[in-house]
Write an enzyme that holds these catalytic residues in place. Structure first.
Site, short mmCIF file in Angstrom:
data_model
loop_
_atom_site.label_atom_id
_atom_site.label_comp_id
_atom_site.label_asym_id
_atom_site.label_seq_id
_atom_site.Cartn_x
_atom_site.Cartn_y
_atom_site.Cartn_z
N ASP A 21 0.83 -1.21 0.00
CA ASP A 21 0.00 0.00 0.00
C ASP A 21 0.87 1.26 0.00
O ASP A 21 1.99 1.25 0.50
CB ASP A 21 -0.92 -0.03 1.24
CG ASP A 21 -2.10 0.91 1.10
OD1 ASP A 21 -2.37 1.39 -0.02
OD2 ASP A 21 -2.75 1.18 2.13
N ARG A 25 0.03 7.67 -2.77
CA ARG A 25 0.52 8.77 -1.92
C ARG A 25 2.01 9.04 -2.16
O ARG A 25 2.46 10.18 -2.11
CB ARG A 25 0.27 8.44 -0.44
CG ARG A 25 -1.14 8.74 0.01
CD ARG A 25 -1.46 8.07 1.31
NE ARG A 25 -1.64 6.64 1.11
CZ ARG A 25 -1.57 5.73 2.06
NH1 ARG A 25 -1.28 6.10 3.31
NH2 ARG A 25 -1.75 4.46 1.80
N ARG A 34 -0.66 9.00 -10.00
CA ARG A 34 -0.69 7.78 -9.18
C ARG A 34 -0.03 6.59 -9.86
O ARG A 34 0.64 5.78 -9.21
CB ARG A 34 -2.15 7.43 -8.83
CG ARG A 34 -2.83 8.43 -7.92
CD ARG A 34 -4.26 8.01 -7.65
NE ARG A 34 -4.32 6.67 -7.09
CZ ARG A 34 -4.17 6.38 -5.79
NH1 ARG A 34 -4.01 7.36 -4.91
NH2 ARG A 34 -4.22 5.15 -5.37
N GLU A 68 -12.61 -4.39 -4.32
CA GLU A 68 -13.06 -3.01 -4.11
C GLU A 68 -12.28 -2.01 -4.98
O GLU A 68 -12.74 -0.89 -5.22
CB GLU A 68 -12.90 -2.63 -2.63
CG GLU A 68 -13.89 -3.31 -1.69
CD GLU A 68 -13.53 -4.75 -1.35
OE1 GLU A 68 -12.36 -5.16 -1.55
OE2 GLU A 68 -14.42 -5.49 -0.90
N ASN A 69 -11.13 -2.41 -5.46
CA ASN A 69 -10.33 -1.49 -6.28
C ASN A 69 -10.99 -1.19 -7.64
O ASN A 69 -10.60 -0.24 -8.31
CB ASN A 69 -8.90 -2.03 -6.50
CG ASN A 69 -8.02 -1.93 -5.27
OD1 ASN A 69 -7.15 -2.76 -5.04
ND2 ASN A 69 -8.22 -0.90 -4.45
N ARG A 188 1.77 -4.74 6.34
CA ARG A 188 1.10 -3.71 5.56
C ARG A 188 1.97 -2.46 5.56
O ARG A 188 2.39 -1.98 6.61
CB ARG A 188 -0.29 -3.36 6.07
CG ARG A 188 -0.97 -2.32 5.15
CD ARG A 188 -2.43 -2.08 5.45
NE ARG A 188 -3.02 -1.25 4.38
CZ ARG A 188 -4.27 -1.31 3.96
NH1 ARG A 188 -5.09 -2.17 4.52
NH2 ARG A 188 -4.71 -0.53 3.00
C1 IPE Z 1 -5.67 -2.72 -0.30
O1 IPE Z 1 -5.23 -1.40 -0.49
C2 IPE Z 1 -5.64 -3.44 -1.59
C3 IPE Z 1 -4.31 -3.67 -2.16
C4 IPE Z 1 -3.18 -3.40 -1.59
C5 IPE Z 1 -4.30 -4.26 -3.45
P1 IPE Z 1 -6.25 -0.20 -0.67
O2 IPE Z 1 -5.44 1.02 -0.75
O3 IPE Z 1 -7.18 -0.48 -1.77
O4 IPE Z 1 -7.07 -0.27 0.70
P2 IPE Z 1 -8.02 0.80 1.38
O5 IPE Z 1 -9.15 1.05 0.44
O6 IPE Z 1 -7.22 2.02 1.64
O7 IPE Z 1 -8.46 0.14 2.66
C1 IPE Z 2 -1.50 0.11 -3.35
O1 IPE Z 2 -1.27 1.49 -3.41
C2 IPE Z 2 -1.67 -0.50 -4.71
C3 IPE Z 2 -3.05 -0.89 -5.04
C4 IPE Z 2 -4.09 -0.87 -4.24
C5 IPE Z 2 -3.28 -1.34 -6.41
P1 IPE Z 2 -2.47 2.51 -3.49
O2 IPE Z 2 -2.82 2.72 -4.90
O3 IPE Z 2 -3.59 2.07 -2.62
O4 IPE Z 2 -1.80 3.84 -2.90
P2 IPE Z 2 -2.43 4.82 -1.84
O5 IPE Z 2 -2.91 4.01 -0.69
O6 IPE Z 2 -3.56 5.53 -2.52
O7 IPE Z 2 -1.32 5.72 -1.47
MG MG Z 3 -4.05 2.35 -0.68
#
Ligand code: IPE
Ligand code: IPE
Ligand code: MG
Length: 245
Positions: A21, A25, A34, A68-69, A188
């Protein structure tokens, strides 16, 4: 003594799971889109896969895309799916060099055709490798997995393949998409302290490790730090300290 030498190789977790994660950011911090963060996350995947395999970890499971992504902006989803294709194709040689088998869990059929095809190809090419299994959780969510397992168990009972009353935690787990042992350690990155629908069943007794490091900056040394932290925990499984040898 280097960080790595502080690791007791006799007490390694057999399975490490990671919620990668902070890509977005990390990119935003430097005024970049991103997807720049996702692109830079690939290096961390390579480093951690290598570090885990070199140590002797047998299973590494990475959360790459949650159910959810799909709720993210379409542009990001499209870019992520394309990046997955590109990365799997490019990294197959690294997997072969390191004797790593690729695997995947999630509702894979619902992935875009090209992503699914690249994934299947990677899985097929690496299927004889046996040093470590790298599992990508793709279009994965734990509630989806548990509901699917419940449906499978009910079907098996209906067909007389199992007796409903014989169903217990161990036999139920056989219906889950994951066939790996439960992870002993869940990492995490990015400072978020939540599970986000990942391996809810399997982490019942996992040690949780949270680090503020954003995924694109996660390197071997951060992985070693997590393992060392894990090795300082006392895993009691309901017992008291004095009962632990
Ligand atoms: C969790 O990260 C899913 C993956 C790392 C693929 P997210 O960034 O989607 O989680 P939330 O929505 O902040 O909980
Ligand atoms: C994790 O990084 C990768 C995926 C969920 C695909 P994020 O894309 O969730 O990055 P943040 O949490 O928005 O920084
Ligand atoms: Mg994230």
């Amino acid at each position: 003594m280097s960080l790595k030498e502080h690791i007791d190789l006799q007490r390694l977790p057999q399975h490490v799971a990671i919620i990668m994660d902070g890509n977005g950011r990390w990119a935003k911090k430097q005024g970049r889109p991103r997807i720049f963060g996702h692109r830079n996350g690939v290096k961390a995947v390579r480093e951690v896969s290598e570090a885990a395999a070199e140590l002797g970890v047998e299973y590494l499971t990475l959360y790459a895309f949650s159910t959810e992504n799909w709720n993210r902006p379409q542009l990001e989803i499209t870019a992520l799916m394309a990046l997955l294709v590109e990365t799997i194709r490019k990294e197959v040689s690294t997997l072969m060099d390191n004797n790593i088998r690729l695997s995947a869990i999630g509702d894979l059929q619902q992935l875009p055709g090209k992503t699914y095809a690249a994934l299947q190809e990677g899985i097929d090419i690496t299927k004889e490798n046996d040093r470590m299994t790298l599992t990508l959780a793709l279009n994965y969510s734990s509630r989806w997995e548990i509901v699917e397992a419940a449906k499978e168990a009910a079907r098996a009972a209906q067909l007389g393949k199992i007796k409903m009353d014989d169903l217990d935690a161990a036999t139920f787990a056989e219906f889950l998409a994951t066939s790996t042992p439960d992870p002993e350690l869940l990492i995490r990155t990015s400072g978020e302290h939540r599970i986000s629908n990942f391996l809810l069943w399997q982490i019942a007794y996992a040690e949780l490790y949270f680090t503020p490091v954003f995924w694109p900056e996660f390197r071997k040394k951060h992985f070693y730090e997590a393992i060392i932290d894990y090795q300082h925990r006392e895993r009691r499984f309901g017992k008291i300290s004095e009962q632990i040898v």
